[in-house]
Design a protein around this motif. Structure first.
Motif, short mmCIF file in Angstrom:
data_model
loop_
_atom_site.label_atom_id
_atom_site.label_comp_id
_atom_site.label_asym_id
_atom_site.label_seq_id
_atom_site.Cartn_x
_atom_site.Cartn_y
_atom_site.Cartn_z
N ASP A 179 5.49 -64.55 20.52
CA ASP A 179 6.26 -64.10 21.68
C ASP A 179 5.47 -64.16 22.98
OD1 ASP A 179 4.45 -62.05 21.37
OD2 ASP A 179 5.95 -60.46 21.12
N PHE A 180 4.25 -64.75 22.94
CA PHE A 180 3.39 -64.93 24.12
C PHE A 180 2.93 -63.61 24.73
CE2 PHE A 180 3.60 -69.30 23.79
CZ PHE A 180 3.01 -69.97 24.86
N GLU A 181 3.04 -62.51 24.00
CA GLU A 181 2.51 -61.25 24.52
C GLU A 181 0.99 -61.32 24.58
OE1 GLU A 181 3.04 -56.43 23.92
OE2 GLU A 181 3.84 -57.82 22.41
N PHE A 192 14.59 -60.62 29.72
CA PHE A 192 14.49 -60.64 31.19
C PHE A 192 15.76 -61.30 31.75
CE2 PHE A 192 10.25 -61.33 29.27
CZ PHE A 192 9.69 -60.10 29.58
N PRO A 193 16.91 -60.65 31.57
CA PRO A 193 18.20 -61.29 31.89
C PRO A 193 18.43 -61.56 33.38
CG PRO A 193 18.51 -58.97 31.36
CD PRO A 193 17.09 -59.28 31.05
N SER A 250 -5.31 -65.63 41.86
CA SER A 250 -6.15 -65.74 40.66
C SER A 250 -5.84 -64.62 39.67
CB SER A 250 -7.63 -65.71 41.04
OG SER A 250 -8.45 -65.80 39.89
N ALA A 251 -5.69 -63.41 40.18
CA ALA A 251 -5.39 -62.27 39.32
C ALA A 251 -4.01 -62.41 38.70
CB ALA A 251 -5.48 -60.97 40.12
N ILE A 252 -3.06 -62.92 39.48
CA ILE A 252 -1.70 -63.12 38.97
C ILE A 252 -1.71 -64.12 37.82
CG2 ILE A 252 0.55 -64.14 39.54
CD1 ILE A 252 0.18 -61.28 40.55
N ARG A 309 3.93 -59.02 31.38
CA ARG A 309 3.84 -58.20 32.60
C ARG A 309 4.37 -58.98 33.79
NH1 ARG A 309 4.75 -54.87 35.47
NH2 ARG A 309 3.40 -53.50 36.68
N ALA A 310 3.99 -60.26 33.88
CA ALA A 310 4.45 -61.09 34.99
C ALA A 310 5.96 -61.26 34.97
CB ALA A 310 3.76 -62.46 34.93
#
Length: 252
Positions: free
Chosen positions: A108-110, A174-175, A221-223, A230-231
């Motif tokens: 799930d890419f978590e 994330f609809p 960079s942090a993003i 979270r993003a």
């Protein structure tokens, strides 16, 4: 009394082992019909062999150590209906846990860095338009965390199914951010003009980054290192807020 086989079959994608997933993807890579894929899975996973075709659409079936049984096409179709979940992408992403010695990222890419998701997402959209296996290979190198991974045809199909189910899953989680396109039923949101695809991908990626950084390039960079979930949670919230603002300021 008619003798029948006691058979056992998985009822969902998440019940499939790596070996079973690989078999499904291998069968799908051969352009077989859905009925053929399910029938072959039924036979293989229950150690059954077809000995002969019989009159009236029946088959003589054998399993080692058990009597032969005549099964009709209807009986076989009823048995394989348990596998109808194979007709759709997995509602929650599944994947082969490793290719060779290379282990897969979380399905799930978590906890996966956002920059890795963005890269794979762009490759996936490119694949939807070009059908180039080279793009699936590049996706595999990210999703199995190695430039040396060498997926075969079946494993490349698995990469496609993994990403397609992931996108479908994200649409439920994330609809607001993942809204279906009104005139593209195949999931390709990019249209058909290849020269425009990469520009649109670049613009879409830049828009996501700008939304998350608020236009402050020192935060980029942090993003990019941020957890994918979270993003996407932030992007979903920003999309919802923007839509609420649009409705609130819309003239009656």
């Amino acid at each position: 009394m008619e003798t029948v086989f006691n058979i056992s079959l998985p009822t969902s994608w998440d019940e499939l082992s790596d070996k079973q997933l690989l078999m499904v993807y291998d069968l799908l890579s051969r352009d077989l019909s859905a009925a053929e894929v399910k029938t072959l899975c039924l036979m293989k996973w229950n150690r059954l062999r077809v000995l002969a075709s019989l009159p009236r659409h029946r088959f003589l079936i054998k399993r080692k150590g058990e009597p032969e049984v005549a099964l009709s096409t209807r009986q076989i179709q009823k048995a394989t209906s348990v596998l109808d979940f194979l007709d759709s992408f997995a509602p929650m992403p599944v994947r082969i846990s490793r290719i060779g010695k290379y282990h897969a990222l979380p399905a799930d890419f978590e906890k996966v860095p956002f920059e890795e998701f963005l890269f794979v997402e762009n490759l996936f959209q490119g694949y939807l338009n070009t059908q180039s296996d080279e793009l699936l290979l590049q996706m595999a190198q990210v999703m199995y965390a190695s430039d040396h991974v060498k997926p075969d045809k079946a494993q490349l199909i698995g990469i496609f199914y993994w990403m397609a189910s992931l996108k479908q899953y994200f649409a439920t989680q994330f609809p607001n951010f993942y809204r279906p396109a009104s005139n593209n039923s195949d999931g390709n949101l990019l249209g058909n003009s290849q020269p425009d695809i990469y520009r649109q991908l670049r613009d879409s990626t830049n828009a996501m980054i700008r939304a998350l950084t608020g236009g402050d390039i020192t935060k980029e960079s942090a993003i990019m290192k941020m957890d994918t979930w979270r993003a996407l949670t932030e992007l979903d919230a920003k999309t919802r807020e923007a839509e609420e603002l649009r409705k609130a300021t819309k003239k009656p």
